[in-house]
Design a protein around this motif. Sequence first.
Motif, short mmCIF file in Angstrom:
data_model
loop_
_atom_site.label_atom_id
_atom_site.label_comp_id
_atom_site.label_asym_id
_atom_site.label_seq_id
_atom_site.Cartn_x
_atom_site.Cartn_y
_atom_site.Cartn_z
N GLU A 217 0.83 -1.21 0.00
CA GLU A 217 0.00 0.00 0.00
C GLU A 217 0.86 1.26 0.00
OE1 GLU A 217 -3.60 2.11 2.61
OE2 GLU A 217 -2.89 0.09 3.11
N LYS A 218 1.90 1.27 0.86
CA LYS A 218 2.79 2.43 0.91
C LYS A 218 3.55 2.60 -0.40
CE LYS A 218 3.58 2.52 5.92
NZ LYS A 218 4.61 2.39 6.99
N MET A 219 3.99 1.49 -0.97
CA MET A 219 4.73 1.57 -2.22
C MET A 219 3.82 2.06 -3.35
SD MET A 219 7.47 1.39 -3.98
CE MET A 219 8.73 0.48 -3.08
N ASP A 220 2.60 1.55 -3.41
CA ASP A 220 1.68 1.98 -4.46
C ASP A 220 1.39 3.48 -4.36
OD1 ASP A 220 1.56 -0.55 -5.47
OD2 ASP A 220 -0.36 -1.07 -4.55
N THR A 221 1.24 3.96 -3.13
CA THR A 221 1.00 5.39 -2.93
C THR A 221 2.21 6.20 -3.38
OG1 THR A 221 -0.47 5.00 -1.05
CG2 THR A 221 0.53 7.19 -1.22
N PHE A 222 3.40 5.72 -3.03
CA PHE A 222 4.62 6.41 -3.43
C PHE A 222 4.74 6.45 -4.96
CE2 PHE A 222 9.09 6.85 -4.42
CZ PHE A 222 9.53 7.80 -3.51
N VAL A 223 4.47 5.33 -5.62
CA VAL A 223 4.57 5.26 -7.08
C VAL A 223 3.55 6.19 -7.73
CG1 VAL A 223 4.26 3.78 -9.10
CG2 VAL A 223 5.53 2.95 -7.12
N THR A 224 2.33 6.21 -7.21
CA THR A 224 1.28 7.08 -7.75
C THR A 224 1.71 8.55 -7.68
OG1 THR A 224 -0.50 5.55 -7.16
CG2 THR A 224 -1.11 7.84 -7.53
N ASP A 225 2.23 8.96 -6.53
CA ASP A 225 2.69 10.34 -6.37
C ASP A 225 3.88 10.63 -7.29
OD1 ASP A 225 0.76 10.69 -4.45
OD2 ASP A 225 2.11 10.39 -2.74
N VAL A 227 4.60 9.17 -10.20
CA VAL A 227 4.15 9.26 -11.59
C VAL A 227 3.46 10.60 -11.85
CG1 VAL A 227 2.60 8.27 -13.30
CG2 VAL A 227 4.01 6.77 -11.90
N LYS A 228 2.70 11.08 -10.87
CA LYS A 228 2.05 12.38 -11.02
C LYS A 228 3.10 13.48 -11.18
CE LYS A 228 -2.22 11.49 -8.47
NZ LYS A 228 -3.04 11.82 -7.24
#
Length: 237
Positions: A217-225, A227-228
């Motif tokens: 979950e933390k990694m997915d959030t980091f990746v999303t931010d 990529v933005k």
Amino acid sequence: MFLDEFHSTDADRVCITAEQASRFAREIAGDFNPIHDPCARRFCVPGDLLFALVLARYGLSQRMTFHFCGMVGDSVTLCFVEDGEGTVDVVDEAGKRYLSVRREGWTIRDPATVETFTRRYVAFSGRNFPHYLKPLLEEKGVMFNPQRPLVIYDSMGFSLEDHDPCDLDLAFAGATLGVKGKRGEAHLEFEMRCHGKAVGIGSKKLVISGLQEYDAEKMDTFVTDFVKLQSTSPCSA
């Protein structure tokens, strides 16, 4: 020369401001590592910018190895020191070494070929995360601290077989990650081609500090931010 806007020169000395370094990382390399942000507490000049400046000065040799020895801060005055045996050291005025480059074999000095190789390698290098590192971290069950990610460029090297100037392409050729406690070493392999013909191979080493247990979950959030942030860069257009 495309590097002119990312450094200034005074006689034989080079100076890179934090703003110039950050713009190179984002606009040329597509590299959004937080340590290249001008306001970062541990700001450092991208290793790929030092790499590019060495190639612009000395050309593209058949075999080259780059070892990064320290982190260059904002507006540090740098000197490029060459010995008689093919080694170039990048040092500051106090003699502190930040990069050591070993060169062997023939050298390509054609500006267009050197620039093409530089741009292609830097673009490959800037794709460290998430393209190459995330799958490795997930496989090993570890991740960096998303609040203070520390991924350091340790070294790289390559060997060319063909010295005819051409439009070199670089392609990812595999990666490995070794983990020891809270420290990881990632090796990213690449190959070079010219008009479809293999002309060389290379490898880049990264050191990852502060490893912790992988949290999807933390990694997915980091990746999303992440990529933005990338999507706002001029190089993403």
